[in-house]
Write an enzyme that holds these catalytic residues in place. Structure first.
Site, PDB file in Angstrom:
ATOM      1  N   LYS A  11     -12.883 -24.421 -30.456  1.00  0.00           N
ATOM      2  CA  LYS A  11     -14.195 -23.770 -30.617  1.00  0.00           C
ATOM      3  C   LYS A  11     -15.174 -24.802 -31.113  1.00  0.00           C
ATOM      4  O   LYS A  11     -14.779 -25.769 -31.771  1.00  0.00           O
ATOM      5  CB  LYS A  11     -14.093 -22.638 -31.647  1.00  0.00           C
ATOM      6  N   GLY A  19     -19.526 -20.398 -23.372  1.00  0.00           N
ATOM      7  CA  GLY A  19     -20.542 -19.837 -24.253  1.00  0.00           C
ATOM      8  C   GLY A  19     -19.957 -19.020 -25.389  1.00  0.00           C
ATOM      9  O   GLY A  19     -18.759 -18.740 -25.447  1.00  0.00           O
ATOM     10  N   ASP A  20     -20.822 -18.664 -26.309  1.00  0.00           N
ATOM     11  CA  ASP A  20     -20.525 -17.732 -27.401  1.00  0.00           C
ATOM     12  C   ASP A  20     -21.907 -17.313 -27.921  1.00  0.00           C
ATOM     13  O   ASP A  20     -22.895 -17.404 -27.176  1.00  0.00           O
ATOM     14  CB  ASP A  20     -19.666 -18.411 -28.486  1.00  0.00           C
ATOM     15  N   LYS A  55      -9.567 -24.764 -25.201  1.00  0.00           N
ATOM     16  CA  LYS A  55     -10.486 -23.884 -24.460  1.00  0.00           C
ATOM     17  C   LYS A  55     -11.106 -22.931 -25.456  1.00  0.00           C
ATOM     18  O   LYS A  55     -10.399 -22.310 -26.256  1.00  0.00           O
ATOM     19  CB  LYS A  55      -9.692 -23.089 -23.403  1.00  0.00           C
TER      20      LYS A  55
HETATM   21  P1  NDP Z   1     -24.944 -13.180 -27.831  1.00  0.00           P
HETATM   22  O1  NDP Z   1     -25.641 -14.316 -28.471  1.00  0.00           O
HETATM   23  O2  NDP Z   1     -25.142 -12.922 -26.382  1.00  0.00           O
HETATM   24  O3  NDP Z   1     -25.250 -11.825 -28.600  1.00  0.00           O
HETATM   25  C1  NDP Z   1     -24.961 -11.676 -29.945  1.00  0.00           C
HETATM   26  C2  NDP Z   1     -25.457 -10.321 -30.402  1.00  0.00           C
HETATM   27  O4  NDP Z   1     -24.972 -10.071 -31.709  1.00  0.00           O
HETATM   28  C3  NDP Z   1     -26.977 -10.242 -30.486  1.00  0.00           C
HETATM   29  O5  NDP Z   1     -27.393  -8.942 -30.272  1.00  0.00           O
HETATM   30  C4  NDP Z   1     -27.223 -10.689 -31.926  1.00  0.00           C
HETATM   31  O6  NDP Z   1     -28.441 -10.228 -32.464  1.00  0.00           O
HETATM   32  C5  NDP Z   1     -26.064 -10.051 -32.646  1.00  0.00           C
HETATM   33  N1  NDP Z   1     -25.742 -10.867 -33.821  1.00  0.00           N
HETATM   34  C6  NDP Z   1     -25.346 -12.163 -33.839  1.00  0.00           C
HETATM   35  N2  NDP Z   1     -25.197 -12.603 -35.090  1.00  0.00           N
HETATM   36  C7  NDP Z   1     -25.485 -11.570 -35.862  1.00  0.00           C
HETATM   37  C8  NDP Z   1     -25.515 -11.389 -37.261  1.00  0.00           C
HETATM   38  N3  NDP Z   1     -25.218 -12.397 -38.098  1.00  0.00           N
HETATM   39  N4  NDP Z   1     -25.835 -10.183 -37.728  1.00  0.00           N
HETATM   40  C9  NDP Z   1     -26.132  -9.165 -36.884  1.00  0.00           C
HETATM   41  N5  NDP Z   1     -26.155  -9.274 -35.553  1.00  0.00           N
HETATM   42  C10 NDP Z   1     -25.826 -10.455 -35.055  1.00  0.00           C
HETATM   43  O7  NDP Z   1     -23.382 -13.433 -28.138  1.00  0.00           O
HETATM   44  P2  NDP Z   1     -22.093 -12.812 -27.423  1.00  0.00           P
HETATM   45  O8  NDP Z   1     -22.381 -11.437 -26.939  1.00  0.00           O
HETATM   46  O9  NDP Z   1     -21.579 -13.808 -26.472  1.00  0.00           O
HETATM   47  O10 NDP Z   1     -21.061 -12.757 -28.637  1.00  0.00           O
HETATM   48  C11 NDP Z   1     -20.909 -11.621 -29.471  1.00  0.00           C
HETATM   49  C12 NDP Z   1     -19.548 -11.671 -30.147  1.00  0.00           C
HETATM   50  O11 NDP Z   1     -18.514 -11.665 -29.148  1.00  0.00           O
HETATM   51  C13 NDP Z   1     -19.260 -12.918 -30.996  1.00  0.00           C
HETATM   52  O12 NDP Z   1     -18.420 -12.547 -32.073  1.00  0.00           O
HETATM   53  C14 NDP Z   1     -18.483 -13.808 -30.046  1.00  0.00           C
HETATM   54  O13 NDP Z   1     -17.680 -14.735 -30.746  1.00  0.00           O
HETATM   55  C15 NDP Z   1     -17.649 -12.763 -29.336  1.00  0.00           C
HETATM   56  N6  NDP Z   1     -17.095 -13.145 -28.036  1.00  0.00           N
HETATM   57  C16 NDP Z   1     -17.882 -13.617 -27.032  1.00  0.00           C
HETATM   58  C17 NDP Z   1     -17.331 -13.925 -25.811  1.00  0.00           C
HETATM   59  C18 NDP Z   1     -18.155 -14.370 -24.663  1.00  0.00           C
HETATM   60  O14 NDP Z   1     -17.594 -14.553 -23.575  1.00  0.00           O
HETATM   61  N7  NDP Z   1     -19.464 -14.538 -24.792  1.00  0.00           N
HETATM   62  C19 NDP Z   1     -15.877 -13.807 -25.574  1.00  0.00           C
HETATM   63  C20 NDP Z   1     -15.151 -13.212 -26.674  1.00  0.00           C
HETATM   64  C21 NDP Z   1     -15.753 -12.919 -27.846  1.00  0.00           C
HETATM   65  P3  NDP Z   1     -29.661 -11.269 -32.673  1.00  0.00           P
HETATM   66  O15 NDP Z   1     -30.151 -11.581 -31.298  1.00  0.00           O
HETATM   67  O16 NDP Z   1     -30.624 -10.530 -33.516  1.00  0.00           O
HETATM   68  O17 NDP Z   1     -29.085 -12.480 -33.364  1.00  0.00           O
HETATM   69  O1  2IT Z   2     -14.511 -16.089 -28.118  1.00  0.00           O
HETATM   70  C1  2IT Z   2     -14.299 -16.321 -26.908  1.00  0.00           C
HETATM   71  O2  2IT Z   2     -13.236 -16.013 -26.372  1.00  0.00           O
HETATM   72  C2  2IT Z   2     -15.388 -16.928 -26.121  1.00  0.00           C
HETATM   73  N1  2IT Z   2     -16.468 -17.160 -26.662  1.00  0.00           N
HETATM   74  C3  2IT Z   2     -15.150 -17.294 -24.692  1.00  0.00           C
HETATM   75  C4  2IT Z   2     -14.377 -18.578 -24.579  1.00  0.00           C
HETATM   76  C5  2IT Z   2     -14.240 -19.152 -23.189  1.00  0.00           C
HETATM   77  O3  2IT Z   2     -13.778 -20.290 -23.128  1.00  0.00           O
HETATM   78  O4  2IT Z   2     -14.548 -18.479 -22.204  1.00  0.00           O
END
Ligand code: NDP
Ligand code: 2IT
Length: 449
Positions: A129, A168-169, A93
């Site tokens: 992942k 998603g991520d 997952k």
């Molecule tokens: P999104 O794509 O929705 O948003 C990512 C954000 O981070 C954007 O504002 C983006 O800016 C910025 N960003 C991404 N890459 C870079 C970079 N290299 N340098 C600077 N800014 C950056 O992603 P999420 O919000 O889903 O994910 C954000 C983080 O949270 C990640 O580390 C992800 O692994 C983690 N995460 C996500 C989960 C989820 O459920 N979605 C769960 C747990 C963790 P820009 O648009 O300019 O690229």
């Molecule tokens: O980093 C994370 O935990 C996620 N991108 C969400 C993973 C998930 O299966 O909901």
């Protein structure tokens, strides 16, 4: 400097040798191994049967070609990945990331972290992942759809509700999950809702999944603050990023009485001393899909946009890094400590460099590592799987209450484990040990596989 117990040193050496050049993966493994010396000292049996070596080696790694046709009729090629890291506790997952920086080392680090994070939730999910080096920026909806369909055409044979369940991520949200679910359904001729999470509500999604990671990180920080008789009320908060995690962290912080004064994207950051206007951020990012500079343009006076630079230069009491790995450096940590930060909760995966983490710990800053603080997203994915399996659909309140309880349990288990192992208040140690023990017990019971 990272200190690794001498019994575990050969394991790290082998990981570095076998995964040459995969820096993020090395970083994630080092941090966990650094915590495990105390476990192996207390329970030497966990070092038997190469259990830790097996835990550092993904069960399966899939790399594939993703051809697609752009709007100009030109054929494009990207690379797709799925690393099925560990299935001792349940089906693999974890999310899918679409970003040009994606490579096998990044996916491996994320899959490794996911294994421990998922164990911390207490739910029956293993770790995995995936993703692609596809850059969705400036691509039309048609291009995004064709890419998602091609990606799933290969990936579908490796998935299933009892096998591997992506979500998603970065770069993958509800729209992309919809396109991928549609293609999976078409290829398999099965309405197998539990094969993906983060789905839309009309086709099997869960309420509160969109909000879950950001909300969960905020609940986690709230619990950390409570150990010092503090709360979000009246605190200045900075959240990096302006994507899924950042937006819903900002929403919950405001609900808890905190004031978010800055957020960012990869081009720059905005400071709004009135408190970030979340409806406007949602409009810019979720609907128009534009850059954060638009926030300053639309709001006008009173808002500063700083191109480039570091959002961590903005003084705050609570920091919630929610963009990407290694976005908060040692220097940023020093600035935050100097400016009086009291708590840091990692909304993103591994956003703080090892040096930054060391500085926070030495300064006595409450520090919630990603595998604990951002576990609310995947925990709610597991709730989505539960709803799909029972063909049920829960209310927002019911789902959010489950999420809040899960986050409190994770916080308390990390805190108790840290105390049991002689390091009260060390959430990094607590998270690594509590999750390791759960995965290790299952792996031990299942024999050498
Ligand atoms: P999104 O794509 O929705 O948003 C990512 C954000 O981070 C954007 O504002 C983006 O800016 C910025 N960003 C991404 N890459 C870079 C970079 N290299 N340098 C600077 N800014 C950056 O992603 P999420 O919000 O889903 O994910 C954000 C983080 O949270 C990640 O580390 C992800 O692994 C983690 N995460 C996500 C989960 C989820 O459920 N979605 C769960 C747990 C963790 P820009 O648009 O300019 O690229
Ligand atoms: O980093 C994370 O935990 C996620 N991108 C969400 C993973 C998930 O299966 O909901």
């Amino acid at each position: 400097m990272v200190h690794i117990d001498e019994k575990l040193e050969p394991i790290l050496a082998e990981v570095l040798r076998r995964n040459a050049g995969e820096e993020e993966f090395h970083q994630a493994v080092k941090e966990v191994l650094e915590s495990l010396g105390r476990v192996v000292a207390k329970h030497p049996r966990y070092a038997n049967h190469a259990l830790i070596e097996r835990l550092c080696e993904p069960e399966r790694q899939i790399i594939f070609r993703v051809p697609w046709v752009d709007d100009a009729g030109q054929v494009r090629i990207n690379r797709g990945f799925r690393v099925q890291f560990n299935s001792a506790l349940g089906p693999y997952k974890g999310g899918l990331r679409f970003h040009p920086s994606v490579n096998v080392g990044i996916i491996k680090f994320l899959g490794f972290e996911q294994t421990f994070k998922n164990a911390l939730t207490g739910m029956p999910i293993g770790g995995g992942k995936g993703g692609s080096d596809f850059n969705p920026r400036d691509r039309s909806e048609g291009e995004i759809m064709r890419f998602c369909q091609s990606f799933m055409t290969e990936l579908h044979r490796h998935l299933g509700e009892y096998i591997d369940v992506p979500a998603g991520d970065i770069g993958v949200g509800g729209r992309e999950i919809g396109f991928m679910f549609g293609q999976y359904k078409r290829l398999t001729n099965r309405y197998e809702a539990g094969v993906l999470t983060g789905k839309g509500l009309v086709y099997g999604g869960s309420r509160a999944r969109t909000e879950a990671t950001g909300y969960g990180a905020t609940y986690f920080v709230q619990s950390m603050l409570a150990t010092k008789d503090q709360s979000f009320d009246g605190k200045r908060v900075v959240v990096s990023g302006s994507g899924n995690v950042a937006i819903y962290a900002m929403e919950k912080v405001a609900e808890f009485g905190g004031k978010v004064v800055a957020c960012s994207d990869s081009n720059g950051y905005v400071i709004d001393e009135q408190g970030i206007d979340l409806d406007l951020v949602k409009e810019i990012k979720e609907i128009r899909r534009e850059r954060i500079v638009e926030y300053a343009r639309l709001k006008g006076s009173g808002v500063h946009y700083i191109k480039g630079g570091s959002v961590w230069d903005v003084a705050c009491e609570v920091a919630i890094p929610s963009a990407t790995q290694n976005e908060l450096s040692g220097n940023d940590a020093r600035t935050l400590v100097r400016n009086g930060v009291v708590a840091v909760g990692e909304g993103a995966n591994m956003p703080c460099t090892p040096e930054a983490v060391r500085i926070f710990r030495e300064a006595g800053v409450l520090f919630g590592p990603g595998k604990a603080a951002n576990a609310g997203g995947v925990a709610t994915s597991a709730l989505e799987m539960q709803q799909n399996a029972s063909r049920d659909s829960w209310t927002f309140e019911q789902t959010e209450t489950r999420l809040a309880n899960i986050m409190r349990d994770i916080h308390d288990r990390c805190a108790e484990t840290a105390s049991d192992y002689g390091a009260p208040g060390d959430y990094v140690l607590g998270a690594n040990i509590a999750s390791f023990v759960r995965v290790a017990e299952a792996m031990e019971a299942l024999g050498v596989i």
